[in-house]
Structure formats: structure tokens, C-alpha cells
Design a protein around this motif. Sequence first.
Motif, short mmCIF file in Angstrom:
data_model
loop_
_atom_site.label_atom_id
_atom_site.label_comp_id
_atom_site.label_asym_id
_atom_site.label_seq_id
_atom_site.Cartn_x
_atom_site.Cartn_y
_atom_site.Cartn_z
N ALA A 83 -7.53 -9.82 30.92
CA ALA A 83 -6.86 -9.01 29.96
C ALA A 83 -6.70 -7.49 30.55
O ALA A 83 -5.80 -6.63 29.80
CB ALA A 83 -7.47 -8.97 28.53
N ARG A 85 -9.20 -5.38 30.82
CA ARG A 85 -10.15 -4.33 30.00
C ARG A 85 -10.87 -3.58 30.92
O ARG A 85 -11.38 -2.26 30.73
CB ARG A 85 -11.07 -4.86 29.28
CG ARG A 85 -10.50 -5.82 28.06
CD ARG A 85 -11.44 -6.46 27.18
NE ARG A 85 -10.93 -7.22 26.30
CZ ARG A 85 -10.47 -6.89 24.76
NH1 ARG A 85 -10.85 -5.57 24.69
NH2 ARG A 85 -10.00 -7.62 24.13
N ASP A 198 -8.15 -8.97 21.05
CA ASP A 198 -7.59 -8.13 22.08
C ASP A 198 -7.89 -6.74 21.65
O ASP A 198 -7.30 -5.83 22.00
CB ASP A 198 -6.00 -8.23 22.02
CG ASP A 198 -5.65 -9.38 22.64
OD1 ASP A 198 -5.98 -9.75 23.65
OD2 ASP A 198 -4.64 -10.28 22.13
N THR A 201 -7.50 -3.12 23.80
CA THR A 201 -6.56 -3.35 24.78
C THR A 201 -5.30 -2.96 24.43
O THR A 201 -4.60 -2.90 23.46
CB THR A 201 -6.65 -4.84 25.18
OG1 THR A 201 -7.91 -5.28 25.40
CG2 THR A 201 -5.83 -4.93 26.35
N LEU A 219 -0.09 -11.29 23.40
CA LEU A 219 -1.42 -11.31 22.69
C LEU A 219 -2.28 -12.59 23.08
O LEU A 219 -1.51 -13.64 23.29
CB LEU A 219 -1.20 -10.99 21.14
CG LEU A 219 -0.61 -9.82 21.07
CD1 LEU A 219 -0.39 -9.64 19.41
CD2 LEU A 219 -1.48 -8.74 21.22
N SER A 220 -3.50 -12.40 22.76
CA SER A 220 -4.32 -13.60 22.82
C SER A 220 -4.17 -14.78 21.66
O SER A 220 -3.54 -14.51 20.84
CB SER A 220 -5.83 -13.12 22.89
OG SER A 220 -6.06 -12.16 24.12
#
Length: 271
Positions: A83, A85, A198, A201, A219-220
Motif C-alpha cells: 500500500a 505506507r 486504508d 494512506t 481502495l482495499s
Amino acid sequence: MNRTWFSQPLETVATWWRIERRDGVALGFTSHDRDIIFGGLRHRTAPGMVPSAMRRSASLELDTAEISGALSHDAISEDDLVAGRFDGASITMGLVDWETLEAESLFAGTIGAVGREGAQFSAELASLKQQLFRELVPRTSPTCRAEFCGDGCTLSVAKYTHEAALSELGNGRLWIKVASADPADFCFGWLRPVDGPDAGTAFRIRATQADWLILDRPLSTGAESGMRVILKEGCDHTLSTCAQRFDNAVNFQGEPFMPGNDLLTRYPAAQ
């Protein structure tokens, strides 16, 4: 007090590293076999993570370092790496005496490229010297070089940042609708979820279509309507937008009327 490390045949010394992500999360790790608390942060034991040799120089040549290890620690998961991060997070590495808690920093910089191979990951670290290679004299540009609401722009971040909730998701969670928001205002801005997988993020809003905001990546899986988000408006960095929408042309950081390179290739036209 300046300590000379490894001056004795046997010392109580371990390595440590501290990561501060851009979403505000701070993580500390150590090569010791138990957690160590110093500098206001618990450095958790991470035997699977290994810092490489650190090279420092007195010249302007970049200092180098690297971290590698197994994706076994709860604080560094594969999903977080994918992602992004940890991209651009600041990192500090050094030595600590686990008995006296005397610590010294040996390397400070940011996390660059993060790679993964099987169950292992590696992260390249860029030292603070990299900032010395920034261009001090900006190149000319027909569009504004300033980050929207950043240095040179002078507009207020708070004024153009809004709280909202997701009302609908589409196209594999790449397209979203947000309640009480005009999509046109947020093109080229960003969205940061407050809830869900998320949270924290940032997602860039690369385009808009009708009532939809189109993100730079989906998005997740756990994202759903009703989740809270923070939205920042965007700007296309043109003079017309700066003047008409934001009334900020006096701070425009560009040269929209300067002739381009094609001027050198033009021939005089016969009258």
C-alpha cells in the motif's frame, strides 16, 4: 558524552532503527533479544530484520544503507508495504547500550524503493545529503511549480481540506462517490481514509467523471460506503485556474507567457 563504541572486547551494544511514516505512525526496532525503551519510544525486538553496513563520508557523496528481513513482524506487514505506507518515511539508525540506554545515531534519511522477494523484503535508504542535490534555481515552466497549498502557493491547507463520507464505490473500488462534495473541486487532489484498512494512506485523485472521483489506485477490499475520509481539493496548476478560482495569480510560480523552445526553430515569414 561521546562514547567510543566497540572499544572493549565485550560490550552490551545493539543496533536500533526508528521509522516515522508520513501518516504519523512511529515504529522502533532493535536487534537486541528484548524490547528497549529510550528516546520516548519502545524499540521492539526484531531478530528477522538486519541493517546492512552503513557507509558515511565527509564529502557530498551520498551516505548509503539498507534494511532487509523477513515479513514476520506485526508492525511491518506485506499489505502495508504494497500500500506504500512506508514509502518516503523518515528513518534513523544507530547503536544503543541496552544496560545504560546510551544511544547514538549513525544514519538519518528516508526510505526509498522497497522491494519484496518471497517472504523477504528490502528497503533502500536515502541519506539527508540527497537534499543537497535539489535544484536551487527552478526551471521555467508554463504551469505552476508550487505544490497546491504548499511553499510558494500561500493558500491555506485547512480551507481546502474537508471531511466527508464515502457514499458509493465502483469499478473495483477505483471509482468513488463522496457525499456533500463537488467532484470538480477535487481533481488532482488527494483522499485519505479515516476508517477501514486504508486508514492514513493517501490516494491521489487523478480525474473526475460526472459524480465520480477516480483514484490513482483502488481502495482495499474492506473499503465500503459510509467510511469517513479526508479530502483535499486539487489544482491543475494553470494561470487561469489560479486567478479565477483561487484569486491567487500574484503567487503563481510559473512563466505562462514565455516562448517555448520551438521559437528557435521558427523561420521568418515573407510579408
